[in-house]
Structures are given as C-alpha cells and as structure tokens.
Design an enzyme around this catalytic site. Structure first.
Site, PDB file in Angstrom:
ATOM      1  N   ASP A 109      -6.365   1.167 -15.324  1.00 56.69           N
ATOM      2  CA  ASP A 109      -4.983   0.759 -15.069  1.00 56.69           C
ATOM      3  C   ASP A 109      -4.490   1.628 -13.929  1.00 56.69           C
ATOM      4  O   ASP A 109      -4.193   2.814 -14.126  1.00 56.69           O
ATOM      5  CB  ASP A 109      -4.135   0.961 -16.321  1.00 56.69           C
ATOM      6  CG  ASP A 109      -2.669   0.623 -16.119  1.00 56.69           C
ATOM      7  OD1 ASP A 109      -2.260   0.320 -14.976  1.00 56.69           O
ATOM      8  OD2 ASP A 109      -1.919   0.685 -17.109  1.00 56.69           O
ATOM      9  N   VAL A 110      -4.420   1.063 -12.729  1.00 54.06           N
ATOM     10  CA  VAL A 110      -4.075   1.858 -11.549  1.00 54.06           C
ATOM     11  C   VAL A 110      -2.656   2.409 -11.601  1.00 54.06           C
ATOM     12  O   VAL A 110      -2.321   3.311 -10.828  1.00 54.06           O
ATOM     13  CB  VAL A 110      -4.297   1.078 -10.233  1.00 54.06           C
ATOM     14  CG1 VAL A 110      -5.771   0.732 -10.051  1.00 54.06           C
ATOM     15  CG2 VAL A 110      -3.408  -0.152 -10.143  1.00 54.06           C
ATOM     16  N   GLY A 152      -4.158  -5.730  -7.432  1.00 53.05           N
ATOM     17  CA  GLY A 152      -2.843  -6.220  -7.062  1.00 53.05           C
ATOM     18  C   GLY A 152      -2.385  -7.348  -7.968  1.00 53.05           C
ATOM     19  O   GLY A 152      -3.194  -8.033  -8.589  1.00 53.05           O
ATOM     20  N   TYR A 167       6.295  -8.320  -3.386  1.00 53.88           N
ATOM     21  CA  TYR A 167       4.921  -8.328  -2.886  1.00 53.88           C
ATOM     22  C   TYR A 167       4.868  -7.871  -1.431  1.00 53.88           C
ATOM     23  O   TYR A 167       4.030  -7.042  -1.057  1.00 53.88           O
ATOM     24  CB  TYR A 167       4.335  -9.738  -3.042  1.00 53.88           C
ATOM     25  CG  TYR A 167       2.871  -9.834  -2.746  1.00 53.88           C
ATOM     26  CD1 TYR A 167       1.923  -9.376  -3.660  1.00 53.88           C
ATOM     27  CD2 TYR A 167       2.413 -10.410  -1.556  1.00 53.88           C
ATOM     28  CE1 TYR A 167       0.567  -9.486  -3.396  1.00 53.88           C
ATOM     29  CE2 TYR A 167       1.062 -10.519  -1.291  1.00 53.88           C
ATOM     30  CZ  TYR A 167       0.143 -10.059  -2.205  1.00 53.88           C
ATOM     31  OH  TYR A 167      -1.207 -10.158  -1.941  1.00 53.88           O
ATOM     32  N   LYS A 216       2.892  -4.536  -0.034  1.00 56.55           N
ATOM     33  CA  LYS A 216       1.787  -4.637   0.919  1.00 56.55           C
ATOM     34  C   LYS A 216       2.119  -3.974   2.253  1.00 56.55           C
ATOM     35  O   LYS A 216       1.236  -3.378   2.881  1.00 56.55           O
ATOM     36  CB  LYS A 216       1.377  -6.102   1.114  1.00 56.55           C
ATOM     37  CG  LYS A 216       0.766  -6.722  -0.137  1.00 56.55           C
ATOM     38  CD  LYS A 216      -0.481  -5.971  -0.609  1.00 56.55           C
ATOM     39  CE  LYS A 216      -1.164  -6.650  -1.778  1.00 56.55           C
ATOM     40  NZ  LYS A 216      -2.436  -6.007  -2.140  1.00 56.55           N
TER      41      LYS A 216
END
Length: 189
Positions: A48-49, A77, A140, A144
């Site tokens: 789990d980042v 992502g 998003y 990014k």
C-alpha cells in the site's frame, strides 16, 4: 548485468507491461500491488504505497530477495473522476495520497539504497493529463503534475550521486482503468 527492479502497481495495465519488458531485458523484477495475486513469473508482494510501513516492508522484502532496488518504477495510481464542484475531500485526498504521496514514499525509500550504491534510476509514471488537465480530473491532474516537481527536485538533490529521476507521461492507453471512462471521453482522448 541484471538489475534489481521494483515496479509498483504492476498487477495489470501499464505497470505489468513495464515489468514484462524489463524482465525480458534480463532484469530481476519485483512487482507490487495493493490487492490480488502477482502476475505469473514475478516476485510479487502486497504494498500500500500510501502507508510508509507497507512501503518499507515491500522494499525490505525485495532487498532480501534480489538485492537493493536499482531501478524504481513508481506506477501505482488510481482515479476518482468527478467534476470539481462535486469532488469530495475524500476523492481528492485518495488520488493525491496514492498517485503523488505514494510515489514520494517509494522514491524516498528507494533513494536510501541508491545513495549507498551511488547509482539508481527512478521512473515516475505520469500522464498527459498532468500536463494539460482534463474535465473531471482536478485531483488526477494535480497528482500527475506533482510528479514532475518530484523528479526535478530529486535530480537536483541526487544527480551528483549517479541517480536519475524521470517522468514518463503516456497518452491514452487502453487499460481497465481507462475502460471505466465514459465512451465519449475515451473517444475524445
């Protein structure tokens, strides 16, 4: 010579394609994902980042299995698309925590061993949405575009130690994540 590689979010889509390409080039590739079984032929583990302890445990397992991570591909992502006025704090936070903060946590952990090795490659998987924006994707796009700042800063901090950081910004790629988009938006992309 085979490098020790870790690809996050590599259970499917772009991450899996990257893992397969690196493995085909002879690298020892570990893949992480938050859920599901690892793809066949890879050393896979849960990560789990968004959780520092989970990131540390994943890196430790990879180090024990195939040596220090020399190449990190931060690909994990998510999306939670909705119009700005309808976007909840939770939808914004979830995307930023996974896509941006998660990448930071992985880069920070990878850098420890890369600095000792005096070499390393960090590849952050961005999106053209981070460069141009997109309706319904404020969260998003922010996540990014933030990867570009991470890469530029890491390059300035660690470049003199043989560590590079780059962002790859793919355009539209058909994956399960993009299949969830409305047909008109997919056609537009």
């Amino acid at each position: 010579m085979a490098r020790s590689v870790m690809v996050t979010g590599a259970n499917r889509g772009i991450g899996l394609a990257i893992a397969r390409a690196l493995a085909a080039d002879g690298d020892a590739v570990a893949v992480t994902d938050i859920a599901g079984d690892p793809p066949e032929g890879f050393f896979g583990l849960h990560c789990d980042v968004t959780d520092t302890a989970s990131v540390d445990a994943a890196f430790t397992a990879v180090e024990e299995h195939q040596g220090p991570v020399e190449v990190l591909v931060a690909n994990a992502g998510i999306t939670r698309d909705t119009l700005l006025m309808r976007m909840s704090d939770e939808e914004f936070d979830a995307v930023l925590n996974t896509n941006l903060v998660g990448a930071f946590k992985c880069v920070r952990r990878a850098a420890k061993q890369m600095m000792r090795l005096r070499r390393g490659r960090i590849v952050l998987i961005g999106s053209v949405v981070g460069l141009y924006g997109s309706t319904g994707q404020v969260n998003y796009a922010a996540s990014k575009s933030g990867l570009i700042g991470i890469a530029r800063s890491v390059t300035r901090e660690l470049g003199g130690r043989g560590i590079t950081a780059n962002v790859v910004t793919p355009g539209f790629v058909q994956t399960k994540m993009t299949d969830a988009l409305p047909e008109e938006l997919r056609a537009k992309y």
